[in-house]
Write a protein that holds these residues in place. Structure first.
Motif, short mmCIF file in Angstrom:
data_model
loop_
_atom_site.label_atom_id
_atom_site.label_comp_id
_atom_site.label_asym_id
_atom_site.label_seq_id
_atom_site.Cartn_x
_atom_site.Cartn_y
_atom_site.Cartn_z
N GLN B 13 14.71 -9.40 -26.08
CA GLN B 13 13.57 -9.32 -25.15
C GLN B 13 12.22 -9.15 -25.88
OE1 GLN B 13 14.15 -6.47 -22.04
NE2 GLN B 13 12.92 -7.65 -20.63
N LEU B 17 9.15 -11.92 -26.29
CA LEU B 17 7.75 -11.61 -25.96
C LEU B 17 6.82 -11.98 -27.10
CD1 LEU B 17 7.66 -8.18 -24.09
CD2 LEU B 17 6.63 -10.32 -23.37
N GLN B 31 -6.80 -25.42 -28.33
CA GLN B 31 -7.83 -25.82 -27.35
C GLN B 31 -9.23 -25.61 -27.92
OE1 GLN B 31 -8.26 -23.63 -23.78
NE2 GLN B 31 -8.95 -25.37 -22.62
N THR B 32 -9.40 -24.48 -28.60
CA THR B 32 -10.71 -24.19 -29.20
C THR B 32 -11.07 -25.24 -30.24
OG1 THR B 32 -10.05 -21.89 -28.97
CG2 THR B 32 -12.06 -22.30 -30.19
N LEU B 35 -12.04 -28.57 -28.60
CA LEU B 35 -13.39 -28.55 -28.04
C LEU B 35 -14.45 -28.66 -29.12
CD1 LEU B 35 -13.05 -25.83 -25.28
CD2 LEU B 35 -13.58 -28.24 -24.95
N ALA B 38 -14.69 -32.20 -30.08
CA ALA B 38 -15.12 -33.16 -29.05
C ALA B 38 -16.48 -33.76 -29.38
CB ALA B 38 -15.17 -32.48 -27.69
N GLY B 39 -17.41 -32.95 -29.87
CA GLY B 39 -18.73 -33.46 -30.23
C GLY B 39 -18.69 -34.36 -31.43
N ALA B 41 -16.32 -36.28 -32.46
CA ALA B 41 -15.64 -37.56 -32.22
C ALA B 41 -16.60 -38.66 -31.86
CB ALA B 41 -14.61 -37.40 -31.11
N TYR B 42 -17.81 -38.28 -31.42
CA TYR B 42 -18.75 -39.28 -30.97
C TYR B 42 -19.81 -39.61 -32.03
CZ TYR B 42 -16.49 -38.05 -26.65
OH TYR B 42 -15.55 -37.80 -25.69
N SER B 43 -19.45 -39.57 -33.26
CA SER B 43 -20.46 -39.84 -34.28
C SER B 43 -19.98 -40.84 -35.34
CB SER B 43 -20.90 -38.54 -34.92
OG SER B 43 -19.78 -37.88 -35.44
N LYS B 44 -19.57 -42.02 -34.86
CA LYS B 44 -19.17 -43.06 -35.81
C LYS B 44 -20.41 -43.77 -36.32
CE LYS B 44 -14.76 -43.93 -33.62
NZ LYS B 44 -14.13 -44.78 -32.62
N GLN B 46 -22.46 -47.10 -37.49
CA GLN B 46 -22.40 -48.55 -37.32
C GLN B 46 -23.45 -49.22 -38.22
OE1 GLN B 46 -23.26 -49.62 -33.30
NE2 GLN B 46 -25.41 -49.15 -33.46
N GLU B 91 -18.51 -51.43 -37.18
CA GLU B 91 -18.32 -49.99 -37.42
C GLU B 91 -17.92 -49.76 -38.86
OE1 GLU B 91 -15.88 -47.93 -34.63
OE2 GLU B 91 -17.56 -47.77 -33.25
#
Lengths: 371, 98
Positions: B13, B17, B31-32, B35, B38-39, B41-44, B46, B91
């Motif tokens: 038991q 636990l 999760q942290t 997150l 997340a920011g 990931a949007y900086s490829k 070109q 890219e």
């Protein structure tokens, strides 16, 4: 002193107590509260990213306006960001297109006037880019405001279904917002975007003709000979960031031709179109109808003029995603443009004969595509 | 004399636990991290290429401010004019800092 057995007994008693407490809490909706807390936390973190994007777009737009000596850029941008158009009444559809067209024209005129007043010394291209960047800022601000609205509404009304839906939609919303953020850079730099594909096809069909004349608001026309046919080519006036009024222009051209007793044998519309997930970008497809993605007034003109004079109305599309449509044209789309030029020539050759008149309209934003 | 019997299942038991707590902590950490990524990931990056044509010859060069498709750049020899016939982006993979 507590020995091992006592410690074990305490742990067991505590864990059983915790288990019972947890079980009771479950019946009282604890699991949902925890879930809602996790969802809310996730939405809030992403909302921070959205706010950052909107703020960045605002800063860049203000910077662009200031660099081009705009008068009171802050108040100009605030006015554009909060500008809205109320849709016409649709439960009474009579003359809805005329009413919608009227509202769209007023909006275009208002924007143009505001930017002419604020940037009197700038050229048309600079002003059009300032206008588009202000519109992108407006879109990003609106997305951020809507997300915040539903989050606060969900929390206020304890509507966990609303929060759940919002949390599930957040990756998609973030993707759209990021497309707008990137599009801002590309518009300001003056790159042709994916949506410029239709205009670029028409420019290539003209063999870079130098006889373009303005036939309608921000819309130019030229004619070239192709295998004995007369091609009348229509596109928005570039390299400014505008879509022009291709439907109105084509209506005018066809009316002039028919008044002289000349009936076009073919009306070909070429535009970028949204692909389905899993489809390849830059692929061309052809069909029947008006390939134009406007809200109605321009598209209906193509349909009306084609139906009135019984002209075959054909569509040629270059497939791409929403992101590709508003960002700098990538190599796949560019190759798609080359394929579309070849396909348009094949259609014209197959469906018309020497001596015929063919009207070809390249639809879409002509940012970075001149004439 | 009282004999103490030790049941090996008694530890299951608390052990469970601890395992559950560990999994929850890992999920929270994951999760942290997601997150915070997340920011990023949007900086490829070109690279935008301009295609300049002179007669039948087409050359690619990096995009310059003021370039647009259809722009005439001037004479390129033999009475021909150099013209921009295409602009597209590619890219480029970001190099990781060493």
């Amino acid at each position: 002193m507590v020995n091992g057995q006592d410690a074990l007994a305490w742990i067991q008693a505590l864990s059983q107590l915790l288990f019972i407490a947890f079980l009771i809490a479950l019946f009282l909706g604890l699991n949902q509260r925890i879930q809602v807390y996790i969802w809310t936390r996730d939405i809030r973190s992403k909302l921070v990213i959205l706010e950052g994007m909107a703020e960045e777009a605002r800063r860049r737009t203000l910077d662009y306006l200031a660099r081009n000596n705009a008068k009171s850029p802050e108040s100009l941008l605030n006015k554009i960001v909060d500008f809205f158009v109320i849709e016409p009444v649709s439960i009474e559809p009579t003359d809805i297109i005329r009413r919608l067209d009227h509202l769209v024209n007023i909006r275009i005129a208002r924007f143009r006037e505001e930017f002419e007043k604020a940037m009197p010394s700038s050229d048309l291209v600079t002003r059009s880019r300032a206008e588009v960047s202000a519109e992108i800022t407006s879109a990003l601000t609106l997305i951020q405001r809507i997300v915040k609205h539903y989050l606060l509404l969900g929390e206020k009304t304890k509507n966990w279904i609303l929060i759940m839906q919002l949390q599930l939609l957040m990756p998609q919303i973030l993707r759209i917002a990021d497309s707008y953020r990137r599009a801002l850079n590309d518009f300001l730099a003056g790159y042709p975007i994916g949506d410029s594909a239709g205009a670029l096809v028409v420019l290539k069909l003209s063999n870079f003709s130098s006889n373009w004349v303005e036939v309608e608001h921000d819309t130019v026309v030229t004619d070239v000979d192709f295998e004995g046919r007369k091609l009348i080519l229509v596109k928005a006036r570039g390299p400014a960031s505008t879509v022009g009024k291709p439907g109105t222009a084509v209506e005018k051209i066809v009316s002039e031709l028919t008044s002289k007793g000349v009936k076009p044998s073919l009306l070909l519309t070429i535009d970028a179109a949204l692909k389905l997930e899993g489809e390849e970008s830059g692929v061309t497809a052809e069909g029947v109808g008006a390939a134009i993605g406007d809200i109605g007034p321009e598209k209906i003109r193509f349909e009306r003029v084609a139906a009135e004079h019984k002209i075959p109305l054909r569509a040629l599309i270059i497939k791409m995603s929403l992101e590709e449509a508003i960002q700098a044209m990538n190599k796949k789309i560019y190759e798609g443009v080359e394929k579309a030029v070849a396909r348009a020539r094949e259609i014209i050759l197959a469906e018309t004969k020497p001596g015929d008149v063919v009207v070809v309209a390249g639809i879409g934003n002509t940012n970075g595509v001149g004439q | 004399m009282v004999t103490q019997t030790t049941n090996p299942l008694e530890w299951i038991q608390p052990l469970l636990l601890i395992v559950i707590m560990g999994i929850l902590l890992l999920l929270l950490l994951r999760q942290t991290m997601m997150l915070s990524r997340a920011g990023e990931a949007y900086s490829k990056v070109q690279r935008v290429v301009t295609l300049v044509a002179c007669g039948d010859k087409v050359e690619a060069r990096p995009f310059k401010e003021g370039d647009y498709v259809g722009r005439v750049l001037g004479d390129c020899g033999e009475g021909r004019q150099a013209r921009i016939v295409g602009i597209y982006s590619e890219e480029v993979a970001l190099e990781k800092p060493r």
